[in-house]
Write a protein that holds these residues in place. Structure first.
Motif, short mmCIF file in Angstrom:
data_model
loop_
_atom_site.label_atom_id
_atom_site.label_comp_id
_atom_site.label_asym_id
_atom_site.label_seq_id
_atom_site.Cartn_x
_atom_site.Cartn_y
_atom_site.Cartn_z
N GLU A 15 -39.04 -16.14 34.58
CA GLU A 15 -40.04 -16.12 33.51
C GLU A 15 -39.51 -15.66 32.17
OE1 GLU A 15 -40.62 -14.83 36.55
OE2 GLU A 15 -42.37 -15.85 37.36
N GLY A 16 -38.52 -16.39 31.62
CA GLY A 16 -38.05 -16.09 30.28
C GLY A 16 -37.03 -14.97 30.20
N LEU A 17 -36.35 -14.68 31.27
CA LEU A 17 -35.32 -13.64 31.29
C LEU A 17 -34.25 -13.94 30.25
CD1 LEU A 17 -34.19 -11.15 32.90
CD2 LEU A 17 -32.94 -12.81 34.29
N ARG A 18 -33.93 -12.95 29.41
CA ARG A 18 -32.87 -13.08 28.41
C ARG A 18 -31.61 -12.46 28.97
NH1 ARG A 18 -37.29 -11.15 26.03
NH2 ARG A 18 -36.38 -9.06 25.78
N LEU A 19 -30.49 -13.18 28.90
CA LEU A 19 -29.29 -12.80 29.63
C LEU A 19 -28.10 -12.53 28.73
CD1 LEU A 19 -29.40 -15.44 32.50
CD2 LEU A 19 -29.92 -13.02 32.71
N ALA A 20 -27.28 -11.59 29.17
CA ALA A 20 -25.93 -11.41 28.63
C ALA A 20 -24.99 -11.39 29.82
CB ALA A 20 -25.84 -10.09 27.85
N VAL A 21 -23.98 -12.25 29.80
CA VAL A 21 -23.13 -12.47 30.97
C VAL A 21 -21.70 -12.04 30.67
CG1 VAL A 21 -22.23 -14.19 32.58
CG2 VAL A 21 -24.57 -14.39 31.72
N ALA A 22 -21.06 -11.39 31.65
CA ALA A 22 -19.66 -11.00 31.54
C ALA A 22 -18.91 -11.49 32.76
CB ALA A 22 -19.54 -9.48 31.41
N GLY A 23 -17.58 -11.68 32.60
CA GLY A 23 -16.76 -12.14 33.71
C GLY A 23 -16.39 -13.60 33.59
N ASP A 24 -15.34 -13.99 34.30
CA ASP A 24 -14.84 -15.36 34.20
C ASP A 24 -15.41 -16.30 35.26
OD1 ASP A 24 -13.20 -14.63 32.06
OD2 ASP A 24 -11.61 -13.94 33.42
N CYS A 25 -15.89 -15.75 36.35
CA CYS A 25 -16.43 -16.58 37.43
C CYS A 25 -17.95 -16.58 37.33
CB CYS A 25 -16.00 -16.04 38.79
SG CYS A 25 -16.48 -17.08 40.18
N HIS A 26 -18.55 -17.76 37.24
CA HIS A 26 -19.97 -17.85 36.92
C HIS A 26 -20.77 -18.60 37.99
CE1 HIS A 26 -18.18 -17.76 32.64
NE2 HIS A 26 -18.50 -16.53 33.02
N ARG A 27 -20.41 -18.45 39.22
CA ARG A 27 -21.11 -19.21 40.25
C ARG A 27 -22.49 -18.61 40.53
NH1 ARG A 27 -19.53 -23.28 42.62
NH2 ARG A 27 -20.66 -24.18 44.39
N LEU A 28 -23.49 -19.50 40.68
CA LEU A 28 -24.86 -19.09 40.99
C LEU A 28 -25.40 -19.95 42.11
CD1 LEU A 28 -27.66 -17.72 40.40
CD2 LEU A 28 -28.08 -19.61 38.82
N ARG A 29 -26.03 -19.31 43.07
CA ARG A 29 -26.73 -20.02 44.14
C ARG A 29 -28.14 -19.47 44.20
NH1 ARG A 29 -27.35 -20.06 50.01
NH2 ARG A 29 -26.99 -22.16 50.84
N LEU A 30 -29.13 -20.36 44.11
CA LEU A 30 -30.54 -19.97 44.10
C LEU A 30 -31.27 -20.71 45.22
CD1 LEU A 30 -32.94 -18.48 42.79
CD2 LEU A 30 -33.18 -20.43 41.23
N VAL A 31 -31.89 -19.95 46.11
CA VAL A 31 -32.64 -20.51 47.24
C VAL A 31 -34.08 -20.01 47.13
CG1 VAL A 31 -32.80 -20.69 49.75
CG2 VAL A 31 -30.56 -20.46 48.65
N ARG A 32 -35.03 -20.93 47.36
CA ARG A 32 -36.44 -20.57 47.22
C ARG A 32 -37.26 -21.09 48.38
NH1 ARG A 32 -38.45 -21.82 41.01
NH2 ARG A 32 -38.46 -19.68 40.26
N GLY A 33 -38.34 -20.40 48.66
CA GLY A 33 -39.31 -20.84 49.65
C GLY A 33 -40.65 -20.20 49.36
#
Length: 314
Positions: free
Chosen positions: A22-40
């Motif tokens: 819901e509109g999360l504002r992000l600041a990201v650090a690090g070189d590896c950026h993998r994301l896995r999102l699972v929903r039910g």
């Protein structure tokens, strides 16, 4: 549960997290950026598992639901009282109040999150029946004890298993009982303002006429996904009055009585089942029994034989 995203594209990952939270504002650090999102989803309950490899700081607006998390790996910290409260692998905690913005820091977390609609918590807590109904508010982010944290993990796992098993999720009695059990567990595990003890009015209303109305309603509607709130409404009393009436006579909980009625109906269906097309597991699930082994035990205790012995085989 279904995989919505599995990516190492930072832009895609950030957009997905922004949309999911819901509109999360992000600041990201690090070189590896993998994301896995699972929903039910199971009715008014949504389950997520979010796994990513980067370090993230995020700020979000109120999420309008109660969110509870279990951290499987990595670390998470949320802003609180001018500082941050940290969580380690294995911890369970409340993410944020539904009417307050939040800020979190996370480092390579694998986190399972449960979002519960406030209406379900109000139903289970019986807050809607009070003279001045107010939303249940959680007064602490952490479980009241280590044992309570274990109860939450077990309840979450049970609901997650039902969501994963689509055949179980499609059974209304199973699904309805599971989400109400999860909401009730949240109310018992995390400190909150929900009223637990019956009032003088509740005690006065727990009379035999109310019990009779409740018993009749259960007999007529056990095939439907009915809750304590539904039964109390039919009996024209609060949930707390309903519970008191059952405690006084016949000396069982509302849930126990409903389970006994459904067990009798399951026994009836077993007696009329065609063994070539119907299984014990299917009948158990139809009547709200998620655990076939527990159903077997309950049936043996009530009828003296295993469920499969009741099915005609000639």
């Amino acid at each position: 549960m279904r995989i919505e995203l599995d990516t190492d594209d930072l832009d895609v990952a950030c957009r997905a997290l922004t949309d999911a939270y819901e509109g999360l504002r992000l600041a990201v650090a690090g070189d590896c950026h993998r994301l896995r999102l699972v929903r039910g989803r199971l009715g008014p309950v949504e389950l997520r598992r979010t796994t990513f490899t980067m370090a993230v700081t995020g700020e979000g607006q109120p999420i309008c639901r109660l969110g509870f998390a279990r951290l499987r790996r990595g670390s998470v910290a949320h802003a609180e009282g001018g500082g941050f409260t940290g969580h380690e692998a294995g911890d369970v905690f409340l993410i944020a109040q539904p009417d307050e913005p939040y800020k979190v820091m996370a480092d390579a977390p694998d986190v399972e999150t449960v979002f519960i609609d406030q209406a379900l918590l109000a139903e289970v807590s019986d807050s809607r029946s009070s003279c001045k109904p107010e939303p249940v508010r959680f007064t602490g982010r952490l479980p009241v004890s280590r044992r309570a944290a274990g109860l939450w993990r077990n309840a979450h796992a049970h609901v997650r298993d039902i969501v994963v098993d689509q055949s179980a999720a499609d059974q209304p009695l199973l699904a309805g009982a599971a989400v109400r059990m999860l909401a009730a567990t949240a109310l018992s595990v995390f400190p909150n303002t929900g009223l637990r003890q019956p009032t003088v009015v509740d005690s006065r209303d727990a009379h035999s006429a109310a019990l009779a109305r409740a018993l009749l309603f259960v007999d007529d509607n056990a095939h439907r996904d009915i809750s304590e709130a539904d039964i109390a409404g039919a009996a024209r009393v609060s949930i707390r009055s309903l519970r008191l009436a059952f405690e006084r006579h016949p000396g069982v909980t509302v849930a126990d009585h409903l389970r006994r009625v459904r067990l009798a109906l399951a026994h009836r269906d077993l007696s009329a089942a065609d063994p070539t097309v119907t299984t014990v597991a299917a009948i158990a699930a139809r009547w709200g029994f998620a655990d076939e082994h527990k159903f077997d035990l309950l049936h043996r205790m009530a009828y003296g034989v295993a469920p499969d012995a009741v099915i005609p085989h000639d």
